[in-house]
Design an enzyme around this catalytic site. Structure first.
Site, PDB file in Angstrom:
ATOM      1  N   SER A  96      12.480 -21.445   1.807  1.00  0.00           N
ATOM      2  CA  SER A  96      12.679 -20.589   0.634  1.00  0.00           C
ATOM      3  C   SER A  96      13.587 -19.407   0.949  1.00  0.00           C
ATOM      4  O   SER A  96      13.415 -18.724   1.966  1.00  0.00           O
ATOM      5  CB  SER A  96      11.333 -20.071   0.121  1.00  0.00           C
ATOM      6  N   SER A 122      13.816 -16.972  -1.302  1.00  0.00           N
ATOM      7  CA  SER A 122      13.301 -15.877  -2.137  1.00  0.00           C
ATOM      8  C   SER A 122      12.994 -14.611  -1.337  1.00  0.00           C
ATOM      9  O   SER A 122      13.320 -13.500  -1.793  1.00  0.00           O
ATOM     10  CB  SER A 122      12.052 -16.338  -2.893  1.00  0.00           C
ATOM     11  N   LYS A 149       4.569 -26.660  -8.930  1.00  0.00           N
ATOM     12  CA  LYS A 149       4.995 -26.160 -10.233  1.00  0.00           C
ATOM     13  C   LYS A 149       4.187 -26.744 -11.397  1.00  0.00           C
ATOM     14  O   LYS A 149       4.048 -26.101 -12.444  1.00  0.00           O
ATOM     15  CB  LYS A 149       6.485 -26.442 -10.446  1.00  0.00           C
ATOM     16  N   GLY A 166      13.242 -34.164 -13.112  1.00  0.00           N
ATOM     17  CA  GLY A 166      12.121 -33.411 -12.573  1.00  0.00           C
ATOM     18  C   GLY A 166      11.837 -32.144 -13.355  1.00  0.00           C
ATOM     19  O   GLY A 166      12.356 -31.931 -14.465  1.00  0.00           O
ATOM     20  N   GLY A 167      11.000 -31.280 -12.761  1.00  0.00           N
ATOM     21  CA  GLY A 167      10.588 -30.061 -13.450  1.00  0.00           C
ATOM     22  C   GLY A 167      11.748 -29.141 -13.780  1.00  0.00           C
ATOM     23  O   GLY A 167      11.822 -28.587 -14.884  1.00  0.00           O
ATOM     24  N   ILE A 219      22.172 -27.353  -8.430  1.00  0.00           N
ATOM     25  CA  ILE A 219      21.117 -26.368  -8.176  1.00  0.00           C
ATOM     26  C   ILE A 219      20.568 -26.471  -6.747  1.00  0.00           C
ATOM     27  O   ILE A 219      19.705 -25.678  -6.364  1.00  0.00           O
ATOM     28  CB  ILE A 219      19.976 -26.465  -9.203  1.00  0.00           C
ATOM     29  N   GLY A 239      24.199 -23.568  -5.967  1.00  0.00           N
ATOM     30  CA  GLY A 239      22.809 -23.254  -6.252  1.00  0.00           C
ATOM     31  C   GLY A 239      22.457 -21.791  -6.205  1.00  0.00           C
ATOM     32  O   GLY A 239      21.410 -21.381  -6.730  1.00  0.00           O
ATOM     33  N   GLN A 296      17.212 -16.644 -11.628  1.00  0.00           N
ATOM     34  CA  GLN A 296      15.758 -16.714 -11.799  1.00  0.00           C
ATOM     35  C   GLN A 296      15.056 -15.666 -10.949  1.00  0.00           C
ATOM     36  O   GLN A 296      14.018 -15.125 -11.351  1.00  0.00           O
ATOM     37  CB  GLN A 296      15.237 -18.110 -11.494  1.00  0.00           C
TER      38      GLN A 296
END
Length: 281
Positions: A14, A16, A66, A129-130, A225, A248, A255
Protein backbone atom coordinates in the site's frame (compact mmCIF):
# COMPACT_ATOMS: atom_id res chain seq x y z
CA UNK A 1 -3.10 11.79 19.02
CA UNK A 2 -5.61 11.09 16.26
CA UNK A 3 -4.62 8.31 13.91
CA UNK A 4 -6.01 6.53 10.87
CA UNK A 5 -4.74 3.57 8.91
CA UNK A 6 -5.11 1.34 5.89
CA UNK A 7 -6.06 -2.31 6.36
CA UNK A 8 -5.69 -5.23 3.99
CA UNK A 9 -4.19 -8.67 3.42
CA UNK A 10 -1.43 -8.23 2.30
CA UNK A 11 -0.71 -4.60 3.20
CA UNK A 12 2.99 -3.97 2.54
CA UNK A 13 2.28 -2.88 -1.05
CA UNK A 14 0.00 0.00 0.00
CA UNK A 15 1.18 3.49 -0.91
CA UNK A 16 -1.42 5.14 1.34
CA UNK A 17 0.95 5.63 4.33
CA UNK A 18 3.45 7.52 2.17
CA UNK A 19 0.73 9.75 0.70
CA UNK A 20 -0.89 10.62 4.01
CA UNK A 21 2.46 11.14 5.75
CA UNK A 22 3.39 13.63 3.02
CA UNK A 23 0.17 15.60 3.54
CA UNK A 24 0.27 15.37 7.34
CA UNK A 25 3.77 16.88 7.29
CA UNK A 26 2.30 19.90 5.47
CA UNK A 27 -0.76 20.12 7.75
CA UNK A 28 -1.56 21.66 11.13
CA UNK A 29 -3.20 18.38 12.12
CA UNK A 30 -1.35 16.39 14.75
CA UNK A 31 -2.20 13.00 13.36
CA UNK A 32 -0.63 9.76 12.22
CA UNK A 33 -1.44 7.34 9.42
CA UNK A 34 -0.45 3.67 9.66
CA UNK A 35 -0.69 0.40 7.78
CA UNK A 36 -2.23 -2.55 9.63
CA UNK A 37 -2.32 -6.12 8.40
CA UNK A 38 -5.80 -7.61 8.97
CA UNK A 39 -6.94 -11.00 7.70
CA UNK A 40 -10.55 -11.81 6.91
CA UNK A 41 -10.87 -13.78 10.16
CA UNK A 42 -9.64 -10.76 12.13
CA UNK A 43 -12.03 -8.14 10.75
CA UNK A 44 -14.64 -8.42 13.52
CA UNK A 45 -12.08 -8.16 16.33
CA UNK A 46 -10.27 -5.33 14.53
CA UNK A 47 -13.37 -3.13 14.35
CA UNK A 48 -14.41 -4.02 17.91
CA UNK A 49 -11.00 -2.86 19.17
CA UNK A 50 -10.98 0.32 17.07
CA UNK A 51 -14.49 1.31 18.16
CA UNK A 52 -13.16 1.33 21.72
CA UNK A 53 -10.18 3.53 20.82
CA UNK A 54 -11.19 7.23 20.86
CA UNK A 55 -8.03 8.28 19.00
CA UNK A 56 -8.86 6.16 15.92
CA UNK A 57 -10.64 8.22 13.25
CA UNK A 58 -11.12 5.48 10.64
CA UNK A 59 -9.38 3.46 7.97
CA UNK A 60 -8.97 2.96 4.28
CA UNK A 61 -9.72 -0.57 3.09
CA UNK A 62 -7.85 -2.48 0.42
CA UNK A 63 -8.10 -6.01 -0.93
CA UNK A 64 -9.60 -8.40 -0.06
CA UNK A 65 -11.93 -6.62 2.38
CA UNK A 66 -13.84 -4.07 0.26
CA UNK A 67 -16.97 -6.23 0.11
CA UNK A 68 -16.95 -7.71 3.61
CA UNK A 69 -16.23 -4.50 5.56
CA UNK A 70 -19.78 -3.22 4.96
CA UNK A 71 -21.08 -5.70 7.53
CA UNK A 72 -19.01 -3.95 10.22
CA UNK A 73 -20.36 -0.46 9.47
CA UNK A 74 -23.38 1.10 11.17
CA UNK A 75 -24.47 2.66 7.89
CA UNK A 76 -23.25 3.15 4.34
CA UNK A 77 -23.00 6.31 2.28
CA UNK A 78 -25.45 6.07 -0.68
CA UNK A 79 -22.58 5.75 -3.17
CA UNK A 80 -20.98 2.86 -1.27
CA UNK A 81 -24.37 1.20 -1.06
CA UNK A 82 -24.92 1.59 -4.80
CA UNK A 83 -21.46 0.23 -5.64
CA UNK A 84 -21.70 -2.58 -3.12
CA UNK A 85 -18.16 -2.02 -1.82
CA UNK A 86 -16.50 0.04 0.93
CA UNK A 87 -12.93 1.35 0.81
CA UNK A 88 -13.13 3.97 3.57
CA UNK A 89 -14.59 3.65 7.07
CA UNK A 90 -14.94 6.85 9.11
CA UNK A 91 -15.90 7.33 12.74
CA UNK A 92 -18.73 9.88 12.81
CA UNK A 93 -19.86 10.35 16.40
CA UNK A 94 -20.85 6.93 17.67
CA UNK A 95 -21.22 5.47 14.18
CA UNK A 96 -18.85 3.83 11.73
CA UNK A 97 -19.83 5.01 8.25
CA UNK A 98 -18.72 3.21 5.08
CA UNK A 99 -17.77 5.17 1.96
CA UNK A 100 -16.51 4.36 -1.51
CA UNK A 101 -14.12 6.98 -2.89
CA UNK A 102 -12.98 5.01 -5.96
CA UNK A 103 -15.35 6.70 -8.40
CA UNK A 104 -14.77 10.33 -7.35
CA UNK A 105 -11.04 9.66 -7.02
CA UNK A 106 -10.92 8.17 -10.51
CA UNK A 107 -12.66 11.23 -12.00
CA UNK A 108 -10.37 13.82 -10.40
CA UNK A 109 -7.75 14.04 -13.20
CA UNK A 110 -10.54 14.12 -15.80
CA UNK A 111 -12.49 17.05 -14.30
CA UNK A 112 -11.19 19.74 -16.68
CA UNK A 113 -11.95 17.51 -19.66
CA UNK A 114 -15.42 16.63 -18.37
CA UNK A 115 -16.27 20.31 -17.86
CA UNK A 116 -16.21 20.68 -21.66
CA UNK A 117 -19.16 19.77 -23.91
CA UNK A 118 -18.78 16.68 -26.14
CA UNK A 119 -20.66 15.20 -29.08
CA UNK A 120 -20.65 11.93 -27.16
CA UNK A 121 -18.67 10.15 -24.48
CA UNK A 122 -17.65 6.50 -24.57
CA UNK A 123 -15.48 4.41 -22.24
CA UNK A 124 -14.08 0.95 -22.81
CA UNK A 125 -13.94 -0.34 -19.23
CA UNK A 126 -11.77 -3.43 -18.83
CA UNK A 127 -12.61 -5.46 -15.73
CA UNK A 128 -15.61 -6.24 -13.54
CA UNK A 129 -14.25 -6.04 -9.97
CA UNK A 130 -15.10 -3.65 -7.16
CA UNK A 131 -13.12 -0.73 -8.61
CA UNK A 132 -14.73 -1.28 -12.01
CA UNK A 133 -18.19 -1.08 -10.43
CA UNK A 134 -17.40 2.26 -8.78
CA UNK A 135 -15.83 3.67 -11.96
CA UNK A 136 -18.74 2.47 -14.12
CA UNK A 137 -21.22 4.24 -11.87
CA UNK A 138 -19.19 7.46 -11.88
CA UNK A 139 -18.76 7.48 -15.66
CA UNK A 140 -22.41 6.66 -16.41
CA UNK A 141 -23.46 9.67 -14.34
CA UNK A 142 -21.04 11.79 -16.39
CA UNK A 143 -22.88 10.81 -19.58
CA UNK A 144 -20.59 8.04 -20.83
CA UNK A 145 -21.76 5.05 -22.82
CA UNK A 146 -19.84 2.08 -21.47
CA UNK A 147 -18.45 -1.06 -23.05
CA UNK A 148 -17.69 -3.27 -20.05
CA UNK A 149 -15.29 -6.08 -20.90
CA UNK A 150 -14.54 -9.08 -18.70
CA UNK A 151 -13.27 -12.60 -19.22
CA UNK A 152 -16.93 -13.64 -18.92
CA UNK A 153 -19.17 -11.21 -20.87
CA UNK A 154 -22.12 -12.60 -18.92
CA UNK A 155 -20.57 -11.21 -15.74
CA UNK A 156 -20.06 -7.87 -17.48
CA UNK A 157 -23.75 -7.77 -18.38
CA UNK A 158 -24.79 -8.73 -14.85
CA UNK A 159 -22.65 -5.91 -13.46
CA UNK A 160 -24.32 -3.37 -15.75
CA UNK A 161 -27.77 -4.62 -14.79
CA UNK A 162 -27.01 -4.75 -11.06
CA UNK A 163 -25.75 -1.15 -11.01
CA UNK A 164 -28.89 0.05 -12.84
CA UNK A 165 -26.77 2.53 -14.79
CA UNK A 166 -28.42 5.43 -16.59
CA UNK A 167 -28.02 5.18 -20.37
CA UNK A 168 -27.44 2.37 -22.85
CA UNK A 169 -24.38 0.20 -22.18
CA UNK A 170 -22.79 -2.92 -23.61
CA UNK A 171 -21.02 -6.06 -22.40
CA UNK A 172 -18.06 -7.60 -24.19
CA UNK A 173 -15.45 -10.32 -23.84
CA UNK A 174 -12.03 -9.05 -22.77
CA UNK A 175 -10.38 -11.36 -25.30
CA UNK A 176 -11.88 -9.58 -28.29
CA UNK A 177 -9.65 -6.55 -27.63
CA UNK A 178 -6.48 -8.58 -28.04
CA UNK A 179 -6.91 -8.86 -31.83
CA UNK A 180 -6.24 -6.13 -34.40
CA UNK A 181 -9.35 -4.40 -35.70
CA UNK A 182 -10.04 -2.09 -38.65
CA UNK A 183 -13.27 -0.68 -37.16
CA UNK A 184 -14.09 2.72 -38.77
CA UNK A 185 -14.14 5.05 -35.73
CA UNK A 186 -15.83 8.44 -35.67
CA UNK A 187 -12.98 10.94 -36.12
CA UNK A 188 -14.96 14.13 -35.53
CA UNK A 189 -13.66 16.71 -33.09
CA UNK A 190 -15.47 16.82 -29.78
CA UNK A 191 -15.64 13.11 -28.96
CA UNK A 192 -14.44 11.94 -25.55
CA UNK A 193 -13.13 8.36 -25.44
CA UNK A 194 -11.50 6.53 -22.55
CA UNK A 195 -9.84 3.11 -22.36
CA UNK A 196 -9.56 2.03 -18.71
CA UNK A 197 -7.79 -0.94 -17.18
CA UNK A 198 -9.24 -1.95 -13.80
CA UNK A 199 -7.95 -5.55 -13.96
CA UNK A 200 -4.76 -6.71 -12.16
CA UNK A 201 -3.26 -7.57 -15.56
CA UNK A 202 -0.01 -5.69 -15.97
CA UNK A 203 0.52 -5.55 -12.22
CA UNK A 204 3.76 -6.93 -10.78
CA UNK A 205 3.40 -10.72 -10.71
CA UNK A 206 0.57 -10.82 -13.28
CA UNK A 207 0.67 -11.31 -17.07
CA UNK A 208 0.27 -8.30 -19.35
CA UNK A 209 -3.16 -7.07 -20.40
CA UNK A 210 -3.91 -8.28 -23.96
CA UNK A 211 -5.21 -5.07 -25.60
CA UNK A 212 -4.45 -3.94 -29.14
CA UNK A 213 -4.49 -0.15 -29.49
CA UNK A 214 -6.36 -0.41 -32.81
CA UNK A 215 -9.50 -0.73 -30.62
CA UNK A 216 -9.05 2.84 -29.36
CA UNK A 217 -10.66 5.70 -31.31
CA UNK A 218 -8.47 8.68 -32.28
CA UNK A 219 -7.83 10.99 -29.33
CA UNK A 220 -8.56 8.35 -26.71
CA UNK A 221 -7.13 8.63 -23.21
CA UNK A 222 -5.69 5.43 -21.73
CA UNK A 223 -6.06 5.18 -17.95
CA UNK A 224 -4.58 2.34 -15.89
CA UNK A 225 -5.42 2.15 -12.17
CA UNK A 226 -2.55 -0.31 -11.49
CA UNK A 227 0.03 1.32 -9.21
CA UNK A 228 2.77 -1.34 -9.11
CA UNK A 229 4.44 -0.76 -11.47
CA UNK A 230 3.44 2.82 -12.24
CA UNK A 231 4.35 2.52 -15.93
CA UNK A 232 2.52 -0.58 -17.17
CA UNK A 233 2.88 -2.28 -20.57
CA UNK A 234 -0.70 -1.11 -21.32
CA UNK A 235 0.33 2.55 -20.89
CA UNK A 236 3.63 2.16 -22.75
CA UNK A 237 1.80 0.69 -25.75
CA UNK A 238 -0.67 3.57 -25.65
CA UNK A 239 2.07 6.21 -25.70
CA UNK A 240 3.89 4.43 -28.53
CA UNK A 241 0.66 4.63 -30.54
CA UNK A 242 0.36 8.37 -29.82
CA UNK A 243 -2.34 8.29 -27.13
CA UNK A 244 -2.45 10.23 -23.87
CA UNK A 245 -1.82 7.99 -20.83
CA UNK A 246 -2.81 8.42 -17.17
CA UNK A 247 -1.19 6.12 -14.62
CA UNK A 248 -2.47 4.76 -11.33
CA UNK A 249 -1.13 7.69 -9.29
CA UNK A 250 -3.94 9.87 -10.65
CA UNK A 251 -6.74 7.85 -9.06
CA UNK A 252 -4.61 7.00 -6.02
CA UNK A 253 -4.10 10.66 -5.13
CA UNK A 254 -7.70 11.56 -5.96
CA UNK A 255 -9.22 9.01 -3.60
CA UNK A 256 -6.54 9.63 -0.96
CA UNK A 257 -7.37 13.34 -0.87
CA UNK A 258 -11.05 12.57 -0.26
CA UNK A 259 -10.07 10.09 2.47
CA UNK A 260 -7.66 12.53 4.15
CA UNK A 261 -10.37 15.17 4.47
CA UNK A 262 -12.83 12.75 6.06
CA UNK A 263 -10.25 11.14 8.35
CA UNK A 264 -8.44 14.28 9.53
CA UNK A 265 -11.08 16.99 9.09
CA UNK A 266 -9.26 19.18 6.57
CA UNK A 267 -8.39 19.09 2.89
CA UNK A 268 -4.76 18.18 2.19
CA UNK A 269 -2.28 20.70 0.86
CA UNK A 270 -1.88 19.60 -2.78
CA UNK A 271 0.70 22.23 -3.77
CA UNK A 272 3.58 19.73 -3.60
CA UNK A 273 1.82 16.83 -5.30
CA UNK A 274 4.36 16.77 -8.13
CA UNK A 275 7.02 15.81 -5.60
CA UNK A 276 4.64 13.24 -4.13
CA UNK A 277 4.09 11.68 -7.56
CA UNK A 278 7.84 11.33 -7.96
CA UNK A 279 8.05 9.72 -4.52
CA UNK A 280 5.35 7.22 -5.49
CA UNK A 281 7.18 6.35 -8.70
Amino acid sequence: MTYAEVIGDPITQSKSPAIHAHWLARSNTKGEYRAHHVTSDELASYFAQRRADPEWSGCNVTMPHKLSVAAHCDRLDPLAEAVGAVNLVVREGEELVGYNVDGPGFLEPLRDRLAQPHLFRMARLLGTGGAARAIALALAHEGFTLVVAGRDPGKSLRMIEALDLPGDHHAAALGQFAQITDFPFDEREGCCDLVINTTPLGMEGFPDLPFDTSHAPPGSVFYDIVTHPIDTPFLRAARRAGFEALDGRAMLLGQAALSFEKLFGEAPDRSADDALRELLA
